[in-house]
Design a protein around this motif. Structure first.
Motif, short mmCIF file in Angstrom:
data_model
loop_
_atom_site.label_atom_id
_atom_site.label_comp_id
_atom_site.label_asym_id
_atom_site.label_seq_id
_atom_site.Cartn_x
_atom_site.Cartn_y
_atom_site.Cartn_z
N GLU A 60 10.18 9.63 -2.43
CA GLU A 60 11.55 9.56 -2.91
C GLU A 60 12.11 10.96 -3.07
O GLU A 60 11.42 11.87 -3.53
N ILE A 61 13.37 11.11 -2.71
CA ILE A 61 13.98 12.45 -2.79
C ILE A 61 14.70 12.67 -4.11
O ILE A 61 14.82 13.81 -4.56
N TRP A 62 15.16 11.59 -4.77
CA TRP A 62 16.02 11.78 -5.94
C TRP A 62 15.32 12.43 -7.13
O TRP A 62 15.93 13.30 -7.79
N PRO A 63 14.08 12.09 -7.47
CA PRO A 63 13.44 12.81 -8.57
C PRO A 63 13.30 14.30 -8.29
O PRO A 63 13.51 15.13 -9.18
N GLN A 64 12.95 14.65 -7.04
CA GLN A 64 12.83 16.06 -6.68
C GLN A 64 14.18 16.76 -6.72
O GLN A 64 14.29 17.90 -7.17
N LEU A 65 15.22 16.07 -6.23
CA LEU A 65 16.55 16.66 -6.24
C LEU A 65 17.02 16.90 -7.68
O LEU A 65 17.60 17.95 -7.98
N ARG A 123 7.29 12.38 -6.44
CA ARG A 123 7.24 11.81 -5.09
C ARG A 123 7.63 10.34 -5.05
O ARG A 123 7.94 9.82 -3.98
N GLY A 124 7.63 9.66 -6.20
CA GLY A 124 7.98 8.25 -6.23
C GLY A 124 6.76 7.35 -6.20
O GLY A 124 5.68 7.74 -5.73
N SER A 125 6.92 6.13 -6.70
CA SER A 125 5.79 5.22 -6.84
C SER A 125 5.23 4.75 -5.51
O SER A 125 4.08 4.32 -5.42
N ALA A 126 6.02 4.82 -4.43
CA ALA A 126 5.57 4.33 -3.12
C ALA A 126 4.81 5.39 -2.33
O ALA A 126 4.36 5.12 -1.21
N ASN A 130 9.27 19.17 3.42
CA ASN A 130 10.44 18.83 4.21
C ASN A 130 11.75 19.01 3.46
O ASN A 130 12.82 19.07 4.06
N LEU A 131 11.66 19.11 2.12
CA LEU A 131 12.87 19.26 1.31
C LEU A 131 13.06 20.67 0.78
O LEU A 131 14.14 21.00 0.30
N ARG A 132 12.00 21.50 0.85
CA ARG A 132 12.05 22.77 0.14
C ARG A 132 13.21 23.66 0.59
O ARG A 132 13.87 24.30 -0.23
N MET A 165 0.85 -1.21 0.00
CA MET A 165 0.00 0.00 0.00
C MET A 165 0.87 1.25 0.00
O MET A 165 1.88 1.32 0.68
N ALA A 166 0.50 2.25 -0.77
CA ALA A 166 1.30 3.48 -0.84
C ALA A 166 1.25 4.21 0.48
O ALA A 166 0.29 4.15 1.22
N SER A 167 2.30 4.93 0.75
CA SER A 167 2.42 5.64 2.02
C SER A 167 2.69 7.11 1.76
O SER A 167 3.27 7.49 0.76
N GLN A 168 2.25 7.93 2.72
CA GLN A 168 2.52 9.36 2.61
C GLN A 168 3.84 9.73 3.26
O GLN A 168 4.22 10.89 3.27
N ASP A 169 4.53 8.77 3.79
CA ASP A 169 5.78 9.06 4.48
C ASP A 169 7.00 8.59 3.72
O ASP A 169 8.13 8.86 4.12
N THR A 170 6.81 7.85 2.62
CA THR A 170 7.93 7.23 1.94
C THR A 170 8.17 7.86 0.57
O THR A 170 8.37 7.16 -0.42
#
Length: 461
Positions: free
Chosen positions: A8-13, A214-217, A139-141, A1-6
């Motif tokens: 991915e940072i690399w696509p955003q970076l 945000r990633g597939s997860a 959290n990354l901005r 199940m997808a999560s709102q806490d997981t």
């Protein structure tokens, strides 16, 4: 199940870094005037052209006239075409203008090139901060906002290095065009902003873009719904308001007044002057360090410490950190002013032993600009202060205000040196930054970790 806490940072970076490579172009723009004005002042170069500092000030100041036009155009263009297409177009323009100046190195073409490069810089002021704010997780901005300043520092250091080793203006222009080639290449692979895609009615693409970022997860349902609801709310408001009332909306002018005043005060305090006239400042300060080598030291420290800014802003709170930067800059200006005064009026061995003060002072000023002012005020506070429908326009107007203040200061700097000398000018700047720090303490909110939907209305209450 997808999560709102997981997420991915690399696509955003990647997406944030790619668009922030425009900062390398900006750094080379700033370094160009710093190294070229002293070259043009030499009668043995450029066909015997013996440029005065007053004439050279046009090379600096016309750049900001161009940036006013660029900032005014970039807001509507960004709303119409999106950041990706605008970034690709601007990268092409930067390459073309460097090519024209390299082909014809007369003063007239240099001035034309400065206006065009200024227009590109004005566009950077708008779409970089808007895009970065809209694609990154709260959290990354703060961390990704430092990418632009780090790239700017690298481009500035790169330009100063080229200027130190190369004395041929055509070759310099060719070298300065390399960052824009990298920017063009990376811009081809960035996604469009989910906010912009929703705004123009392309919701399926917006979902795909947000999911990729945000990633597939990651479960994007809640975040996407917030973006969509915000758009629907603003559509209702837009139907109820006439064009005149939209312009008068406090959602636009209240944050514009608060942030715009801060930007103008920082420019009046001489922040941009130190990077645009580095070689000239070292020549006038009395330091015995090579005036062409000293800017390299400043640029190197600025880049090195700028690399740490990503980690710094991951942990520090914005308000106390930015106030600390104002204090450090005020002390640095005062120290350089005192050394210059003592060197001009009481030159002695004791004064000569303090030759390190101009270098250290200017390093601290540049580092605070890179790590503090550019990140917190320009890249975070501005886009977080405006609602989605006003964000591009608001940031564009902030760019216009900043550019006009920089034009005035850069054009008047030579007269300021003539009337009150470098010591007097830096004393004035130091006093200004004490007062700006007090003002900043009261108007900068603590938005760390908050999403744009939460921050949009904070400055208009």
């Amino acid at each position: 199940m997808a999560s709102q806490d997981t997420y991915e940072i690399w696509p955003q970076l990647f997406a944030s870094f790619a668009v922030c490579v425009s900062g390398m172009c900006t750094g080379s723009f700033f370094a160009f005037s710093s190294v070229v004005i002293p070259l043009l002042q030499r009668p043995d170069l450029q066909g015997g052209l013996n440029l005065s500092l007053e004439d050279g000030s046009w090379i600096v100041s016309l750049f900001f006239i161009g940036s006013i036009c660029g900032a005014l155009l970039a807001g509507p263009l960004n709303n119409q075409f999106g950041t990706k297409r605008l970034a690709i177009f601007i990268a092409l323009v930067v390459n073309v203008q460097w090519g024209f100046v390299a082909y014809n190195t007369t003063l007239a073409w240099i001035l034309v090139g400065r206006i065009v490069s200024g227009m590109c810089y004005g566009a950077f002021l708008v779409f970089v901060k808007v895009y970065n704010a809209e694609i990154t997780h709260p959290n990354l901005r703060g961390s990704t906002s430092t990418f632009y300043t780090t790239n700017l520092s690298f481009g500035f250091c790169y330009g100063l290095t080229c200027g130190y080793f190369v004395r041929d203006l055509s070759l310099l222009c060719g070298l300065f065009s390399l960052p824009s080639l990298l920017f063009l290449f990376l811009s081809l692979f960035i996604p469009n902003s989910p906010f912009w895609l929703v705004q123009v009615g392309r919701e399926d693409e917006a979902r795909n873009s947000l999911q990729w970022l945000r990633g597939s997860a990651y479960d994007i349902t809640k975040e996407f719904q917030q973006i969509r609801e915000k758009k629907l709310t603003k559509e209702v408001e837009s139907k109820e308001l006439s064009l005149c009332k939209k312009v008068q909306s406090p959602d636009l002018w209240q944050p514009l007044l608060r942030v715009g005043a801060l930007l103008v005060l920082i420019e009046i305090g001489g922040m941009n002057i130190t990077s645009q006239y580095l070689v000239v400042i070292f020549q006038l300060s009395g330091s015995n360090m090579d005036p062409y080598l000293a800017p390299l030291v400043v640029g190197g420290f600025r880049f090195g410490l700028g690399l740490c800014s990503t980690f710094i802003h991951r942990f520090v709170r914005r308000r106390p950190f930015i106030v600390l930067c104002f204090v450090v800059v005020a002390i640095s200006y005062s120290a350089v002013a005192l050394f210059t005064y003592l060197h001009d009026h009481h030159d002695s061995k004791a004064v000569q032993a303090l030759n390190w003060i101009p270098v250290v002072g200017l390093v601290l000023i540049q580092v605070c600009d890179t790590v503090g002012f550019l990140v917190v005020i320009n890249l975070n506070l501005q886009p977080e202060s405006f609602p989605t429908q006003y964000r591009s326009i608001g940031c564009g107007l902030c760019g216009v205000i900043t550019a006009f203040a920089r034009f005035v200061m850069s054009k008047c700097f030579s007269q300021l040196l003539e009337f009150i000398t470098l010591a007097g000018a830096f004393t004035l700047f130091g006093v200004m930054f004490v007062n700006i720090g007090i003002y900043c303490f009261y108007i900068v909110p603590e938005n760390k970790g908050q999403c744009l939907v939460q921050t949009e209305e904070k400055l208009v209450k």
